[in-house]
Scaffold this motif. Structure first.
Motif, mmCIF file in Angstrom:
data_model
loop_
_atom_site.group_PDB
_atom_site.id
_atom_site.type_symbol
_atom_site.label_atom_id
_atom_site.label_comp_id
_atom_site.label_asym_id
_atom_site.label_seq_id
_atom_site.Cartn_x
_atom_site.Cartn_y
_atom_site.Cartn_z
ATOM 1 N N LEU A 224 0.859 -1.180 0.000
ATOM 2 C CA LEU A 224 0.000 0.000 0.000
ATOM 3 C C LEU A 224 0.894 1.228 0.000
ATOM 4 N N GLY A 225 0.676 2.109 -0.963
ATOM 5 C CA GLY A 225 1.463 3.339 -1.048
ATOM 6 C C GLY A 225 0.536 4.514 -1.269
ATOM 7 N N HIS A 226 -0.035 5.032 -0.185
ATOM 8 C CA HIS A 226 -1.038 6.089 -0.268
ATOM 9 C C HIS A 226 -0.403 7.471 -0.111
ATOM 10 N N HIS A 227 -1.132 8.492 -0.582
ATOM 11 C CA HIS A 227 -0.710 9.886 -0.443
ATOM 12 C C HIS A 227 -1.895 10.670 0.105
ATOM 13 N N ILE A 228 -1.738 11.170 1.324
ATOM 14 C CA ILE A 228 -2.847 11.790 2.051
ATOM 15 C C ILE A 228 -2.674 13.308 2.049
ATOM 16 N N PHE A 229 -3.727 14.009 1.640
ATOM 17 C CA PHE A 229 -3.687 15.462 1.550
ATOM 18 C C PHE A 229 -4.555 16.133 2.614
ATOM 19 N N ALA A 230 -5.037 15.366 3.594
ATOM 20 C CA ALA A 230 -5.802 15.932 4.696
ATOM 21 C C ALA A 230 -4.826 16.485 5.732
ATOM 22 N N PRO A 231 -4.836 17.781 5.997
ATOM 23 C CA PRO A 231 -3.804 18.385 6.852
ATOM 24 C C PRO A 231 -3.875 17.963 8.311
ATOM 25 N N ASP A 232 -5.036 17.491 8.769
ATOM 26 C CA ASP A 232 -5.187 17.208 10.192
ATOM 27 C C ASP A 232 -5.031 15.730 10.528
ATOM 28 N N GLN A 233 -4.596 14.891 9.568
ATOM 29 C CA GLN A 233 -4.505 13.460 9.832
ATOM 30 C C GLN A 233 -3.196 13.109 10.541
ATOM 31 N N ASP A 234 -3.292 12.276 11.566
ATOM 32 C CA ASP A 234 -2.134 11.760 12.291
ATOM 33 C C ASP A 234 -1.525 10.652 11.443
ATOM 34 N N LEU A 235 -0.370 10.919 10.816
ATOM 35 C CA LEU A 235 0.185 9.973 9.851
ATOM 36 C C LEU A 235 0.720 8.714 10.500
ATOM 37 N N THR A 236 1.261 8.824 11.701
ATOM 38 C CA THR A 236 1.709 7.619 12.404
ATOM 39 C C THR A 236 0.525 6.710 12.698
ATOM 40 N N HIS A 237 -0.559 7.303 13.146
ATOM 41 C CA HIS A 237 -1.779 6.536 13.402
ATOM 42 C C HIS A 237 -2.329 5.952 12.100
ATOM 43 N N ALA A 238 -2.323 6.751 11.025
ATOM 44 C CA ALA A 238 -2.846 6.279 9.747
ATOM 45 C C ALA A 238 -2.031 5.093 9.224
ATOM 46 N N GLU A 239 -0.719 5.173 9.328
ATOM 47 C CA GLU A 239 0.126 4.088 8.830
ATOM 48 C C GLU A 239 -0.110 2.806 9.633
ATOM 49 N N GLN A 240 -0.268 2.919 10.938
ATOM 50 C CA GLN A 240 -0.541 1.739 11.756
ATOM 51 C C GLN A 240 -1.912 1.154 11.428
ATOM 52 N N ALA A 241 -2.895 2.030 11.200
ATOM 53 C CA ALA A 241 -4.237 1.553 10.854
ATOM 54 C C ALA A 241 -4.226 0.804 9.524
ATOM 55 N N TRP A 242 -3.493 1.323 8.543
ATOM 56 C CA TRP A 242 -3.415 0.648 7.252
ATOM 57 C C TRP A 242 -2.624 -0.655 7.356
ATOM 58 N N GLN A 243 -1.578 -0.673 8.194
ATOM 59 C CA GLN A 243 -0.841 -1.925 8.377
ATOM 60 C C GLN A 243 -1.732 -2.989 9.014
ATOM 61 N N ASN A 244 -2.542 -2.596 9.986
ATOM 62 C CA ASN A 244 -3.481 -3.536 10.589
ATOM 63 C C ASN A 244 -4.482 -4.033 9.558
ATOM 64 N N TRP A 245 -4.953 -3.115 8.715
ATOM 65 C CA TRP A 245 -5.939 -3.513 7.702
ATOM 66 C C TRP A 245 -5.363 -4.520 6.729
ATOM 67 N N VAL A 246 -4.185 -4.227 6.181
ATOM 68 C CA VAL A 246 -3.617 -5.122 5.168
ATOM 69 C C VAL A 246 -3.195 -6.447 5.786
ATOM 70 N N SER A 247 -2.779 -6.435 7.044
ATOM 71 C CA SER A 247 -2.344 -7.669 7.695
ATOM 72 C C SER A 247 -3.496 -8.610 7.991
ATOM 73 N N THR A 248 -4.697 -8.061 8.190
ATOM 74 C CA THR A 248 -5.851 -8.882 8.552
ATOM 75 C C THR A 248 -6.852 -9.046 7.414
ATOM 76 N N LEU A 249 -6.546 -8.483 6.236
ATOM 77 C CA LEU A 249 -7.458 -8.617 5.092
ATOM 78 C C LEU A 249 -7.623 -10.097 4.737
ATOM 79 N N PRO A 250 -8.853 -10.628 4.737
ATOM 80 C CA PRO A 250 -9.041 -12.040 4.377
ATOM 81 C C PRO A 250 -8.711 -12.270 2.896
ATOM 82 N N ILE A 251 -7.745 -13.125 2.625
ATOM 83 C CA ILE A 251 -7.297 -13.405 1.252
ATOM 84 C C ILE A 251 -7.284 -14.919 1.037
ATOM 85 N N GLY A 252 -7.771 -15.329 -0.127
ATOM 86 C CA GLY A 252 -7.675 -16.740 -0.469
ATOM 87 C C GLY A 252 -8.943 -17.504 -0.162
#
Length: 252
Positions: A224-252
């Motif tokens: 995942l390689g996203h580019h966020i233009f929302a000025p008020d977003q906590d990027l450390t929190h966002a990156e952890q949230a996306w890592q959790n999402w991709v790690s738990t995405l049901p695949i297969g």
């Protein structure tokens, strides 16, 4: 033994040469469409760096002609491997600009797989550059990355990603895409890149979301390689949230 290569790409952009220069030759500009976190020392002979997944690659600025030409070259590796990138900017009428890219160097033993990955990757990144300049001009995006090695085959991964985005049937540009990631605002946008089996992109009012599959020969990694233009977003929190999402995405 190393293998010499040269890769050429052209794209016409709806932007001025000055806007394109800011996007390709500055750290904040590169962060808005390219991979990782970037820094560029603005002079010939200066240093540039790209940090991704905890690893930093450095290079030397070999050409610095603002609005016209920018180039970097990495140091040579133990087997003579190196990587060089040159951007050439050509202004056109009515505010358009042609960007010509040349990537060259020496690759290692598995050069065919590396070359194919770079070729497909540049298609995605240059289209992301076009989207950035067209929809977020004058703004700087913050990169958010996450990874899942051995995620599954391309068919398995894209079925899971498309399903999570609420897409049924073949993925095509212009389709509506919606996604909920725990801890983040809901994502509601349109598919703006449909380059399966390699990449898929979604554009919203405040972000460019990019999903990339490395291919079976490169470990079936979902990137995942996203580019966020929302000025008020906590990027450390966002990156952890996306890592959790991709790690738990049901695949297969």
């Amino acid at each position: 033994m190393g293998h010499h290569f040269e890769l050429h790409k052209d794209i016409e952009l709806t932007a001025t040469p000055e806007q394109v220069w800011a996007a390709i030759a500055t750290g904040p500009g590169l962060d808005s469409w390219f991979m990782g976190r970037n820094n560029v020392e603005p002079r010939e002979g200066g240093r540039s760096s790209l940090t991704m997944a905890g690893h930093t690659d450095e290079a030397t600025v070999t050409a610095w002609e603002p609005g016209k030409r920018f180039a970097i070259r990495s140091e040579s590796g133990p087997e003579g491997t190196f990587n060089a990138i040159e951007y050439l900017i050509e202004g056109r009428d009515q505010g358009a600009t042609v960007l010509r890219l040349v990537q060259s160097g020496v690759l290692g033993d598995n050069w065919e797989t590396e070359y194919e990955a770079m070729n497909a990757g540049w298609d995605m990144y240059l289209k992301t550059l076009a989207a950035y300049l067209a929809h977020f001009p004058g703004h700087s995006g913050a990169p958010v990355a996450a990874f899942r090695p051995e995620a599954g085959t391309p068919d398995q991964v894209w079925a899971a990603v498309a399903g999570a985005l609420g897409i049924n049937g073949p993925v095509t540009q212009g389709q509506r895409a919606q996604l909920t990631v725990d801890g983040l605002p809901p994502i509601d946008g349109v598919v703006d890149l449909a380059g399966l089996p390699t990449y898929l992109g979604v554009r919203t009012n405040n972000g460019l979301y990019r999903f990339l599959h490395s291919g079976t020969e490169r470990g079936n990694v979902l990137v995942l390689g996203h580019h966020i233009f929302a000025p008020d977003q906590d990027l450390t929190h966002a990156e952890q949230a996306w890592q959790n999402w991709v790690s738990t995405l049901p695949i297969g």
